[in-house]
Design an enzyme around this catalytic site. Structure first.
Site, mmCIF file in Angstrom:
data_model
loop_
_atom_site.group_PDB
_atom_site.id
_atom_site.type_symbol
_atom_site.label_atom_id
_atom_site.label_comp_id
_atom_site.label_asym_id
_atom_site.label_seq_id
_atom_site.Cartn_x
_atom_site.Cartn_y
_atom_site.Cartn_z
ATOM 1 N N ARG A 16 0.833 -1.202 0.000
ATOM 2 C CA ARG A 16 0.000 0.000 0.000
ATOM 3 C C ARG A 16 0.870 1.255 0.000
ATOM 4 N NH1 ARG A 16 -5.108 0.052 0.643
ATOM 5 N NH2 ARG A 16 -5.121 -1.965 1.732
ATOM 6 N N GLU A 39 0.637 -7.835 -3.821
ATOM 7 C CA GLU A 39 -0.575 -7.065 -4.112
ATOM 8 C C GLU A 39 -0.276 -5.573 -4.096
ATOM 9 O OE1 GLU A 39 -4.425 -5.548 -1.565
ATOM 10 O OE2 GLU A 39 -3.639 -7.546 -1.146
ATOM 11 N N THR A 68 -7.871 -3.563 -3.060
ATOM 12 C CA THR A 68 -8.832 -2.469 -2.902
ATOM 13 C C THR A 68 -9.538 -2.195 -4.235
ATOM 14 O OG1 THR A 68 -7.209 -1.534 -1.340
ATOM 15 C CG2 THR A 68 -9.159 -0.240 -1.756
ATOM 16 N N LYS A 128 -11.459 -13.320 1.991
ATOM 17 C CA LYS A 128 -10.515 -12.495 2.750
ATOM 18 C C LYS A 128 -11.229 -12.022 4.009
ATOM 19 C CE LYS A 128 -8.679 -7.784 2.270
ATOM 20 N NZ LYS A 128 -8.351 -6.714 1.296
#
Length: 205
Positions: A16, A39, A68, A128
């Site tokens: 992120r 990711e 996301t 998840k």
């Protein structure tokens, strides 16, 4: 089975906030530490650029995913960039269905059994559990008793070297690890070290 929908397991590195000009260096350090799934959340700077760079350069060494993901349009952009995984903090049937249509592994975020069963009915390949830290290993263990044994279940949110073993013991197929693994400015050797510690804790649990 398509390679893109092949099940995943173990530790997913969540990058992120990563920037395109640094993503390859970060990924190289993580892969050196044993990470096999990476990711890039779509609320990072120029995420599709980062996904594209990873897919072209590291795609043979790691599975590359988009996180996301909140719309079908984002699924298409992620797929076009080279992602093979689609992860979300929520369950949205249109996102799941579009991911399946594009041949991508779909893992929506769920927090209740009802959401989990609805997501699987919509075509999701895995679940998840989010936020993992709040739901905790006891919830993972309880869900394992009612969902099909082969269902991939990942704990994401607040996972670190301190609780990763507990999630695996509770039945987790894998975990998604963000800030306790990657944060802007962390030197590559430290990323490699953190990755190795996490994987060691996971493998020994």
């Amino acid at each position: 089975m398509k390679m893109s929908t092949k099940p995943i397991e173990g530790v997913v590195a969540i990058l992120r906030g990563v920037k395109p000009d640094e993503v390859l260096g970060v990924a190289e350090a993580l892969i050196e530490g044993g990470i096999a799934v990476i990711e890039v959340p779509l609320n990072s700077p120029q995420p599709f650029d980062s996904i594209g760079r990873l897919a072209r350069t590291m795609g043979s060494q790691a599975r590359i995913g988009a996180g996301t993901v909140l719309s079908a349009a984002d699924v298409d952009r992620a797929a076009d960039a080279g992602a093979t995984l689609v992860l979300a903090p929520n369950f949205d049937a249109t996102v799941v269905q579009r991911s399946v249509q594009r041949g991508l592994f779909s893992m929506p975020g769920v927090a209740t059994p009802s959401e989990g069963f609805a997501a699987l009915a919509a075509g999701a390949h895995g679940l998840k559990l989010f936020p993992g830290e709040m739901l905790g290993p006891p919830v993972m263990k309880a869900w394992r008793a009612v969902f099909a044994p082969h269902t991939p279940m990942f704990a994401v949110g607040g996972v670190s070297e301190n609780n990763i073993a507990a999630f695996k013991a509770a039945g987790a197929t894998g975990v998604g690890v963000g800030s306790s693994l990657y944060a802007a400015g962390v030197a590559p050797p430290e990323l490699t070290r953190r990755a190795r510690v996490l994987l060691q804790r996971w493998q020994q649990a």
